[in-house]
Write an enzyme that holds these catalytic residues in place. Structure first.
Site, mmCIF file in Angstrom:
data_model
loop_
_atom_site.group_PDB
_atom_site.id
_atom_site.type_symbol
_atom_site.label_atom_id
_atom_site.label_comp_id
_atom_site.label_asym_id
_atom_site.label_seq_id
_atom_site.Cartn_x
_atom_site.Cartn_y
_atom_site.Cartn_z
ATOM 1 C CG ASP A 9 26.517 8.302 -2.783
ATOM 2 O OD1 ASP A 9 27.149 7.877 -1.796
ATOM 3 O OD2 ASP A 9 26.044 9.460 -2.827
ATOM 4 C CD GLU A 22 23.812 12.215 -1.329
ATOM 5 O OE1 GLU A 22 23.950 12.654 -0.159
ATOM 6 O OE2 GLU A 22 24.766 11.843 -2.016
ATOM 7 C CG HIS A 66 27.492 15.931 0.019
ATOM 8 N ND1 HIS A 66 27.917 14.791 0.672
ATOM 9 C CD2 HIS A 66 28.378 16.903 0.333
ATOM 10 C CE1 HIS A 66 29.012 15.066 1.365
ATOM 11 N NE2 HIS A 66 29.330 16.340 1.166
ATOM 12 C CG ASP A 86 28.619 11.913 -3.622
ATOM 13 O OD1 ASP A 86 29.387 12.838 -3.962
ATOM 14 O OD2 ASP A 86 27.906 11.967 -2.606
HETATM 15 N N1 DCM Z 1 25.321 13.175 5.857
HETATM 16 C C1 DCM Z 1 25.042 14.096 6.865
HETATM 17 N N2 DCM Z 1 26.032 14.925 7.305
HETATM 18 C C2 DCM Z 1 27.261 14.865 6.797
HETATM 19 C C3 DCM Z 1 27.565 13.942 5.773
HETATM 20 C C4 DCM Z 1 26.549 13.115 5.323
HETATM 21 O O1 DCM Z 1 23.914 14.152 7.337
HETATM 22 N N3 DCM Z 1 28.210 15.690 7.247
HETATM 23 C C5 DCM Z 1 24.242 12.309 5.398
HETATM 24 C C6 DCM Z 1 23.350 13.032 4.394
HETATM 25 C C7 DCM Z 1 23.835 12.512 3.063
HETATM 26 C C8 DCM Z 1 24.261 11.108 3.404
HETATM 27 O O2 DCM Z 1 24.803 11.186 4.715
HETATM 28 O O3 DCM Z 1 22.792 12.525 2.096
HETATM 29 C C9 DCM Z 1 25.239 10.491 2.443
HETATM 30 O O4 DCM Z 1 26.441 11.219 2.430
HETATM 31 P P1 DCM Z 1 27.296 11.396 1.107
HETATM 32 O O5 DCM Z 1 26.742 12.540 0.315
HETATM 33 O O6 DCM Z 1 28.688 11.659 1.554
HETATM 34 O O7 DCM Z 1 27.144 10.182 0.274
HETATM 35 MG MG MG Z 2 26.503 11.060 -1.597
HETATM 36 MG MG MG Z 3 27.902 8.429 0.018
#
Ligand code: DCM
Ligand code: MG
Ligand code: MG
Length: 251
Positions: free
Chosen positions: A19, A21, A203, A208
């Site tokens: 995963d 971020e 997140h 994750d």
């Molecule tokens: N992300 C975002 N806004 C969201 C969902 C995700 O900007 N509503 C971006 C920032 C997160 C990345 O996508 O670090 C990865 O998402 P996730 O935490 O679901 O793996």
């Molecule tokens: Mg994530």
């Molecule tokens: Mg993700």
């Protein structure tokens, strides 16, 4: 460079759950801020251990797993939404003197993969839509275009494919799906479906990945079988963007 065949020629031996971020979503040309990899053998996934039976036995996270979790200074402003959901800020990366996605990290990733028994498959939830093209963009920016002999598979695509196979088996007679029965495939919804609670540490790359492994364990045999025939070479993934198209670096 070794040629990588279209799908693995023999069953995948190591599943590397991943995963990322990052600073935001496309089309903002995000930069990675955190990466977590858990490498788990097929043997562990085929032979799960179970915890206390309360109310029903839950698979434990595989005891033997190689883990790599890295904070990466994205050198680009977080969108307010990304910062809010991840709890990550540009200030924190600066204060903690974290390095960018540099050659040290590239060498760590390559060395991490070299320690795994092949065939190796990277697994990410919405990987085709986000994690794989984003990792490809960062590797390409370092001039490293290929991760040879590595396959990749997206658990959203896999779960949907398994559900539609099951539906076809069940529906000899045509039955229109009930209104509102559209399945939800977000990580937190799948986790809720199996565990009746939302996953902790959403997140957060490691949180994750753990949630993804817990979900995977509920349908491990079918998912591994599907990935054996449907995983794609990582080298066939297109970068989310080209570095020189990205707007001027943040400082
Ligand atoms: N992300 C975002 N806004 C969201 C969902 C995700 O900007 N509503 C971006 C920032 C997160 C990345 O996508 O670090 C990865 O998402 P996730 O935490 O679901 O793996
Ligand atoms: Mg994530
Ligand atoms: Mg993700």
């Amino acid at each position: 460079m070794w040629p990588t065949s279209a799908t693995p020629s023999k069953p995948i031996e190591t599943f590397v759950f991943m995963d990322l971020e990052a600073t935001g979503l496309p089309p903002s040309q995000p930069k990675i801020a955190e990466m977590c990899l858990f490498a788990v053998s097929r043997h562990s996934l085929e032979n799960p251990q179970y915890g206390n039976p309360c109310p029903k036995p839950l698979p434990l996270l595989p005891r033997l797993a190689d883990k790599l979790s890295v904070c990466i200074n994205p050198d680009k402003p977080f969108t307010p939404a990304a910062s809010s959901i991840t709890g990550l800020t540009n200030e924190a990366f600066a204060m903690n003197r974290k390095q960018t996605f540099n050659l040290h990290l590239l060498h760590m990733i390559v060395a991490f993969f070299r320690r795994q028994h092949p065939p190796i498959c990277l697994v990410a939830h919405n990987g085709y839509g986000y994690d794989f093209p984003l990792l490809k963009a960062e590797l390409s920016a370092l001039g490293h275009l290929a991760l040879d002999e590595i396959y990749c598979a997206d658990t959203i695509k896999a779960m949907k494919a398994l559900d539609s196979q099951n539906n076809q088996l069940q529906q000899f007679a045509y039955q229109p799906s009930a209104p509102g029965s559209r399945k939800k495939y977000a990580l937190r919804d799948l986790y809720f479906k199996f565990y009746r609670e939302y996953p902790p540490n959403s997140h957060n790359a490691e949180g994750d990945v753990i949630a993804l492994i817990n979900i995977f364990q509920q349908r491990a045999s079918d998912l591994m079988c599907w990935m054996d025939s449907n995983a794609m070479p990582f080298n066939s993934i297109r970068a989310m963007y080209k570095e020189n198209e990205r707007y001027a670096s943040f400082s």
